[in-house]
Scaffold this motif. Structure first.
Motif, PDB file in Angstrom:
ATOM      1  N   ALA A 175       0.858  -1.195  -0.098  1.00 41.49           N
ATOM      2  CA  ALA A 175       0.238  -0.102   0.036  1.00 41.49           C
ATOM      3  C   ALA A 175       1.004   1.093   0.067  1.00 41.49           C
ATOM      4  O   ALA A 175       1.738   1.347   0.418  1.00 41.49           O
ATOM      5  N   SER A 176       0.347   2.411  -0.484  1.00 44.24           N
ATOM      6  CA  SER A 176       1.037   3.548  -0.806  1.00 44.24           C
ATOM      7  C   SER A 176      -0.009   4.514  -0.452  1.00 44.24           C
ATOM      8  O   SER A 176      -0.905   4.555  -0.849  1.00 44.24           O
ATOM      9  N   ALA A 177       0.758   5.810  -0.013  1.00 41.67           N
ATOM     10  CA  ALA A 177       0.035   7.015   0.114  1.00 41.67           C
ATOM     11  C   ALA A 177       0.612   8.221  -0.252  1.00 41.67           C
ATOM     12  O   ALA A 177       1.816   8.415   0.449  1.00 41.67           O
ATOM     13  N   THR A 182      -4.214   6.950  -2.335  1.00 37.79           N
ATOM     14  CA  THR A 182      -3.599   5.979  -1.935  1.00 37.79           C
ATOM     15  C   THR A 182      -3.850   5.031  -2.954  1.00 37.79           C
ATOM     16  O   THR A 182      -4.537   4.969  -3.821  1.00 37.79           O
ATOM     17  N   ASN A 183      -2.908   3.638  -2.766  1.00 39.82           N
ATOM     18  CA  ASN A 183      -2.791   2.759  -3.774  1.00 39.82           C
ATOM     19  C   ASN A 183      -2.503   1.532  -2.934  1.00 39.82           C
ATOM     20  O   ASN A 183      -1.771   1.308  -2.153  1.00 39.82           O
ATOM     21  N   TYR A 184      -3.274   0.282  -3.445  1.00 39.43           N
ATOM     22  CA  TYR A 184      -3.255  -0.817  -2.886  1.00 39.43           C
ATOM     23  C   TYR A 184      -2.958  -1.967  -3.686  1.00 39.43           C
ATOM     24  O   TYR A 184      -3.497  -2.097  -5.008  1.00 39.43           O
ATOM     25  N   THR A 209      -5.802  -1.108   5.012  1.00 34.81           N
ATOM     26  CA  THR A 209      -5.930   0.497   5.100  1.00 34.81           C
ATOM     27  C   THR A 209      -4.615   1.121   5.447  1.00 34.81           C
ATOM     28  O   THR A 209      -4.192   0.864   6.639  1.00 34.81           O
ATOM     29  N   ILE A 210      -4.091   1.892   4.595  1.00 34.45           N
ATOM     30  CA  ILE A 210      -3.017   2.822   4.882  1.00 34.45           C
ATOM     31  C   ILE A 210      -3.342   4.206   5.517  1.00 34.45           C
ATOM     32  O   ILE A 210      -4.316   4.763   4.801  1.00 34.45           O
ATOM     33  N   SER A 211      -3.046   4.577   6.451  1.00 36.08           N
ATOM     34  CA  SER A 211      -3.220   6.066   7.055  1.00 36.08           C
ATOM     35  C   SER A 211      -1.993   6.635   7.431  1.00 36.08           C
ATOM     36  O   SER A 211      -1.190   6.036   7.879  1.00 36.08           O
TER      37      SER A 211
END
Length: 116
Positions: free
Chosen positions: A50-52, A58-60, A69-71
């Motif tokens: 995952a990236s933010a 965001t991308n998964y 979930t990335i936060s």
């Protein structure tokens, strides 16, 4: 000098949840272009989970969409990865990465083991 310290890994049964944390020091995360989580399972290549990124959101990875979930918490200067409905195939060392125009920094990794 940016430093990343991951925590929150451990042993969990399939179907369970874990939250990984990546504490960032040396730079405020709002000034970092992108934060990401990668993982590397035994015998496999490291892969993006995952990236933010401020520019693109965001991308998964397809394998974790709807479960992870990335936060970011700017006040705590920490990035999280909430992992739900864990599967044995999620077993891996999870790494945090900070990407800026002039640098790329990795954490030391935290092990996640999902038992069936």
């Amino acid at each position: 000098q940016v430093q990343l310290v991951e925590s929150g890994g451990g042993l969990v049964q399939a179907g369970g949840s874990l939250r990984l944390s990546c504490a960032v020091s040396g730079r405020r995360i709002y000034s970092i272009n992108a934060m990401a989580w990668y993982r590397q399972a035994p015998g496999k290549q490291r892969e993006l989970v995952a990236s933010a990124a401020y520019a693109v959101g965001t991308n998964y990875a397809d394998s974790v969409k709807g479960r992870f979930t990335i936060s970011r918490d700017n006040a705590k200067n920490t990035v999280y990865l909430q992992m739900n409905s864990l599967k044995p195939e999620d077993t891996a060392v999870y790494y945090c990465k900070a990407e800026s125009a002039d640098s790329e920094v990795w954490g030391q990794g935290t092990l996640v083991t999902v038992s069936s």
